[in-house]
Design an enzyme around this catalytic site. Structure first.
Site, short mmCIF file in Angstrom:
data_model
loop_
_atom_site.label_atom_id
_atom_site.label_comp_id
_atom_site.label_asym_id
_atom_site.label_seq_id
_atom_site.Cartn_x
_atom_site.Cartn_y
_atom_site.Cartn_z
CD GLU A 116 -2.88 -1.45 0.49
OE1 GLU A 116 -3.10 -0.54 -0.61
OE2 GLU A 116 -3.68 -2.28 0.54
CD GLU A 170 -15.48 10.12 24.88
OE1 GLU A 170 -16.77 9.92 24.30
OE2 GLU A 170 -15.20 9.45 25.73
CG HIS A 211 -9.22 -3.56 2.94
ND1 HIS A 211 -8.52 -3.82 1.88
CD2 HIS A 211 -8.06 -3.56 3.89
CE1 HIS A 211 -7.17 -3.95 2.09
NE2 HIS A 211 -7.03 -3.85 3.48
P1 13P Z 1 1.22 -5.45 3.17
O1 13P Z 1 1.59 -6.62 3.93
O2 13P Z 1 1.64 -5.48 1.76
O3 13P Z 1 1.52 -4.08 3.81
O4 13P Z 1 -0.52 -5.63 2.84
C1 13P Z 1 -1.45 -5.78 3.81
C2 13P Z 1 -2.53 -5.11 3.91
O5 13P Z 1 -3.18 -4.82 4.89
C3 13P Z 1 -3.14 -4.73 2.48
O6 13P Z 1 -4.15 -3.86 2.38
ZN ZN Z 2 -5.25 -4.06 4.21
#
Ligand code: 13P
Ligand code: ZN
Length: 240
Positions: A116, A170, A211
């Site tokens: 990322e 908060e 995600h």
């Molecule tokens: P990486 O291991 O490449 O950092 O990926 C983990 C992740 O959360 C992808 O969205």
């Molecule tokens: Zn991720």
């Protein structure tokens, strides 16, 4: 001085472990990048080597040219960072155009910065301009309750924010601009990097549907605190 004793590296390692203890980082889930100060680079640079290749990023962050970032390694586990920092994290230098990086320290058993990295870089770039360089940290996590809510709440910034804000007073203080939300997109892609950076023009917290969360802030404490607060409010909402 050993690089692992430099304060910023210690804080970074602690943040990785704190995230792991929160349950935000199953397997290699999540990633963390920090833009180093000149003084921090100075304190670490005796450990740097310059023999690894420049790698094009697919995105350009001209305003970050020449900056150094600490990053988790792609595929590396947060839970292992504290056990062997030099194997699981790295320091990457950006080139003069801001479109490629090279690893100058860490990932001693191989690897590359997080997949990322393009999203992190564009987020850093946007926040660098907006905050006059104050924001230095971008964190990505996979917290259960926030992710669960993306399956049931409306997929727009205003309604998602309102639902979270209503759980704890908060919230409006900790993230007064609210939360941006993006639909499910291809992870690690340039498209998701650009879409996230667009949201970061307005927010410090962006939720990736189904995600996780991205958050940006000035320091380790603030970013950790924002994510903790969003996830706690989400947990209350799930329980309610
Ligand atoms: P990486 O291991 O490449 O950092 O990926 C983990 C992740 O959360 C992808 O969205
Ligand atoms: Zn991720």
């Amino acid at each position: 001085m050993c690089i692992l004793d430099v304060e910023v590296i210690k804080s970074y390692v602690r943040m990785c472990n704190d995230g792991w203890l929160q349950g935000w980082h199953e397997r290699n889930g999540g990633n963390l990048t920090y833009r180093m100060t000149k003084e921090e680079v100075e304190a670490c640079k005796d450990s740097f080597t310059y023999d690894r290749p420049w790698v094009p990023m697919g995105v350009t962050a001209e305003n970050l040219a020449g900056e150094f970032f600490i990053s988790t390694g792609s595929g590396k586990y947060f839970r292992n960072v504290i056990l062997a920092p030099e194997e699981n994290i790295c320091i990457a230098e950006l080139n003069a155009k801001g479109d490629a990086y090279r690893v100058v320290w860490g990932l001693t058993k191989g690897g590359r910065p997080t997949s990322e990295f393009p999203t992190h870089l564009l987020n850093h770039s946007v926040k660098y301009d907006i905050t006059g360089g104050k924001h230095r940290l971008v964190m990505h996590v996979h917290p259960v309750n926030t992710i669960a809510l993306t399956f049931v709440l409306p997929q727009n910034d205003k309604d998602f924010t309102r639902e979270i804000w209503d759980m704890m007073p908060e919230c409006a203080v900790v993230f007064p601009r609210g939360v941006g939300i993006l639909p499910l997109m291809l992870t690690g892609s340039i498209d998701i990097a650009k879409a996230t950076a667009e949201k970061f023009k307005e927010y410090d917290v962006v939720v990736w549907s189904m995600h996780g969360i991205f958050s940006s802030g000035e320091n380790f404490r603030d970013v950790f605190g924002i994510i903790e607060t969003v996830e706690k409010a989400a947990e209350i909402l799930v329980k309610v």
